[in-house]
Design an enzyme around this catalytic site. Structure first.
Site, PDB file in Angstrom:
ATOM      1  N   VAL A  89       0.843  -1.190   0.000  1.00  0.00           N
ATOM      2  CA  VAL A  89       0.000   0.000   0.000  1.00  0.00           C
ATOM      3  C   VAL A  89       0.883   1.246   0.000  1.00  0.00           C
ATOM      4  O   VAL A  89       0.547   2.262  -0.586  1.00  0.00           O
ATOM      5  CB  VAL A  89      -0.961  -0.017   1.203  1.00  0.00           C
ATOM      6  CG1 VAL A  89      -1.740   1.272   1.267  1.00  0.00           C
ATOM      7  CG2 VAL A  89      -1.915  -1.194   1.060  1.00  0.00           C
ATOM      8  N   ASP A  90       2.076   1.137   0.628  1.00  0.00           N
ATOM      9  CA  ASP A  90       2.956   2.305   0.549  1.00  0.00           C
ATOM     10  C   ASP A  90       3.637   2.397  -0.807  1.00  0.00           C
ATOM     11  O   ASP A  90       4.378   3.309  -1.092  1.00  0.00           O
ATOM     12  CB  ASP A  90       3.974   2.358   1.702  1.00  0.00           C
ATOM     13  CG  ASP A  90       4.732   1.049   1.867  1.00  0.00           C
ATOM     14  OD1 ASP A  90       4.774   0.276   0.899  1.00  0.00           O
ATOM     15  OD2 ASP A  90       5.288   0.806   2.951  1.00  0.00           O
ATOM     16  N   ASP A  91       3.390   1.414  -1.674  1.00  0.00           N
ATOM     17  CA  ASP A  91       3.843   1.498  -3.070  1.00  0.00           C
ATOM     18  C   ASP A  91       2.681   1.934  -3.953  1.00  0.00           C
ATOM     19  O   ASP A  91       2.648   1.637  -5.143  1.00  0.00           O
ATOM     20  CB  ASP A  91       4.388   0.152  -3.562  1.00  0.00           C
ATOM     21  CG  ASP A  91       5.772  -0.138  -2.986  1.00  0.00           C
ATOM     22  OD1 ASP A  91       6.199  -1.289  -3.051  1.00  0.00           O
ATOM     23  OD2 ASP A  91       6.409   0.794  -2.462  1.00  0.00           O
TER      24      ASP A  91
END
Length: 693
Positions: free
Chosen positions: A562-564
């Site tokens: 999700v941080d990508d």
């Protein structure tokens, strides 16, 4: 295409999460023709399905339904196939995954007494498999090899276990292992498990700083290493790294009494190895003198088995703690079904034991099934890009499990590196570590597997202990790039930002409802961080940190961390999606995408692109790459910047270090951090030099 191939999938309308009927138009049968588009269904051949452990969607459905309706009964039946000194109590498992109801806790088979080393080795020897090969070892240099039978492996494990006991290692003590892929690495893991010690394997590519951090956190009695290793043409002096780490940790008040060092004479000599008398001990001088049998330390199912540090977003590594019983059952069962394992198979997983894959699917999972495993010390492209297939032919490997990064890097080279080898022994292929983009999936399937080997494209994490969403190779058709359906006992859910479950076709955050036997129990010494990171974001669920979509047929597609996820003008775009689109370009070998600040759109898309060998950089090519993404995903996903990349910064296990790419993209060059763990640190300077090309 005759419709009788589709009779297997008639029941797919009842697959998890309302999978719809599958259109009969774009079905492709494994072994009959090449896969083409993402919507294609790639069917296992009738011969493969006919002999598979799970041979139809119906059989899977029945097993999965039972694992959901009666998890206690389902897992008890499987656990009963293993050796327990004492059976577990009436309650097979207890769990609380909801922070609102109290501390998070997961327990499986509590009160059951067992030992995973006994189940990996003694049990197989007693079953008459003692003369079977447990491990084929392939050295870095062609022609350097060795092997151990199950009986020989047991003897060597016992000798090391006896030594560890003699120097005072007891049940519950930590042992740090910093070894390359020598047979001594699985031996060391199994020896610790035999005496109830907790091993913490640190990948032998980590820097002295990283190693010291882990030593300070778990305070081991002893560290096991070797003097040096060769990877490809390069010699790495591991002992010097360990020395520096031990100096650093002792300054922080953690001193390690013994450094047991294996002499890896193919890499360097004893004379060239720096030495500290008393603390440092040569493995070959002491271990062979010990008895070849060693009493087993029987432990509770919930006794800690190992610690494995994984990178946290804050930079301080998280010590993921796995316990014995549930992990044993889960790693063994996932291995057996996801690879359709048969006693005649020869299995090779290219992962290093420094990662979870090397724990669950080099050492424990395979050996709990009595499998023959290939362990490879070297680099997959040394002396050339045909090395993997040379090894496959040499040992008649039938199951080959690797990472998408390796697949993509081999795709860059001429197919003749693959096709000059027979590879006829291959039966099942596997992929691990990140979502595999459809074009790499197809190359792996068509070229490596000759369009006849199903691909187990597995989704799981260090924290899950074993596969969570994975194809079962004979059970249902695959879609290139999809992890397909949940494993037994696993209930994935996709939730929105507010934590509401979304049904049917959708995309969102991937969570898991309920526990499974292989789940990690805590972060070592930091239960609060365990709860905050994994259970607070969406109370009541385990949050994976990954984005996921489910298609109309119920297949799961992982979209990356999700941080990508890059948020461009309100559009959420997974970096993996943009990378897949770029790699579809005929001249693009590999791509890595990161988000950068954009004054108009909030975030912009910055793409690092590696071209095929010999293709020159040009403005035309840049435009055509951007156009490729526009056509594949839409104008909103068009990269704002294409940065030419002769290579990408990767760890030795092949993981792209996006943290470094983000710093280069945003020109924060003074904040690059530790790049010593990269397979080739010089790539970073090349990328900086090309920043304005």
């Amino acid at each position: 295409m005759s419709s009788n191939y589709l009779r297997h999938v008639e029941s797919m309308s009842q697959l998890p999460s309302g999978a719809g009927k599958i259109s009969q138009l774009n079905a492709v049968v494994l072994g009959e023709s090449l896969a083409s588009e993402e919507n294609d269904l790639v069917f296992p051949s009738k011969e493969f399905s006919g002999q598979a452990l799970v041979s139809s969607p119906q059989q899977y459905m029945e097993m999965h339904k039972r694992s959901m309706d009666d998890p206690a009964g389902f897992w008890s039946d499987i656990a009963s196939e293993f050796y327990w000194k004492q059976k577990w109590g009436d309650q097979v498992f207890s769990e609380n995954l909801d922070v609102r109801k109290g501390p998070i806790s997961i327990e499986w088979f509590k009160g059951g007494i067992t030992n995973i080393c006994y189940n990996c080795l003694d049990k197989n020897v007693e079953a008459g498999l003692g003369d079977n090969i447990a491990m084929y070892w392939e050295g870095n240099e062609v022609g350097v090899d060795a092997s151990l039978t199950y009986s020989e492996l047991l003897q060597q494990v016992c000798q090391l276990a006896n030594y560890l006991k003699e120097i005072g290692v007891k049940k519950g003590d930590a042992v740090v292992i910093y070894l390359p892929m020598l047979m001594e690495l699985p031996i060391a893991m199994l020896a610790c498990a035999r005496i109830g010690a907790v091993h913490s394997v640190v990948f032998a590519g980590f820097s002295a700083d990283s190693l010291a951090q882990r030593i300070i956190d778990c305070k081991p009695k002893v560290i096991l290493t070797c003097n040096a290793v060769k990877r490809g043409p390069k010699t790495i002096n591991l002992k010097a790294i360990v020395d520096a780490a031990l100096d650093q940790s002792s300054k922080d008040g953690v001193s390690v009494g013994v450094c047991l060092t294996y002499e890896n004479s193919s890499a360097t000599t004893r004379e060239n190895t720096k030495w500290q008398d008393v603390r440092d001990v040569w493995w070959q001088d002491v271990i062979p003198k010990y008895p070849t049998s060693c009493e087993v330390e029987w432990v509770d199912a919930e006794a800690p088995l190992f610690l494995l540090y994984t990178s946290g977003s804050t930079g301080k590594p998280k010590g993921v703690l796995h316990t014995t019983g549930g992990y044993m059952i889960y790693s063994a069962t996932t291995f057996k079904y996801a690879f359709d394992y048969k006693p005649t198979d020869v299995y090779w997983c290219t992962a290093d034991c420094g990662w979870i894959t090397g724990h669950s699917y080099v050492t424990y999972g395979p050996m709990l099934n009595g499998a023959t495993v290939v362990v490879f010390e070297g680099a997959p492209n040394y002396p050339d890009s045909g090395r993997c297939w040379d090894i496959v032919d040499k040992y008649k490997v039938s199951i080959f499990y690797t990472a998408p990064t390796l697949v993509r890097s081999l795709m860059r080279d001429d197919d003749k590196f693959v096709t000059r080898y027979s590879r006829k022994s291959l039966r099942v292929l596997g992929s691990v570590g990140e979502p595999i983009n459809p074009s790499a999936w197809r190359w792996f399937f068509n070229v490596v597997g000759d369009s006849r080997c199903p691909i187990s494209d597995t989704w799981w994490q260090t924290e899950t202990g074993g596969f969570m969403i994975t194809p079962l190779p004979g059970a249902w058709p695959q879609k290139p790039g999809s992890a397909t359906f949940p494993f037994f006992g696993v209930q994935p859910v996709i939730v929105d930002e507010k934590g509401n479950e979304i049904e049917g076709e959708c995309s969102g955050y991937l969570c898991v409802k309920g526990s499974w036997p292989g789940a990690f129990r805590t972060l070592f010494g930091d239960h609060e961080r365990y709860e905050t990171t994994y259970f607070k974001p969406f109370p009541g669920y385990y949050f994976s940190g990954d984005g996921c979509s489910r298609d109309k047929d119920g297949y799961y597609w992982l979209t990356g961390r999700v941080d990508d996820v890059i948020n461009v003008s309100g559009h959420r775009i997974g970096t993996a999606e943009v990378e897949s689109a770029l790699v579809l370009h005929p001249q693009c070998a590999e791509a890595a995408v990161v988000g950068i600040e954009h004054e108009v759109k909030g975030q912009g898309i910055y793409a690092f692109v590696t071209l095929l060998e010999g293709v020159p950089y040009s403005e035309e090519l840049r435009k055509s790459l951007v156009l490729m993404v526009r056509n594949q995903i839409g104008a909103f996903a068009a990269p704002d910047r294409i940065h030419w990349a002769p290579g990408l910064p990767k760890t030795r296990s092949g993981k792209i270090m996006r943290r470094i790419l983000r710093k280069i993209a945003s020109r924060q060059l003074e904040e690059l951090g530790d790049i010593s763990t990269l397979a080739d640190p010089s790539v970073v300077d090349q990328l900086i030099a090309l920043a304005d090309v």
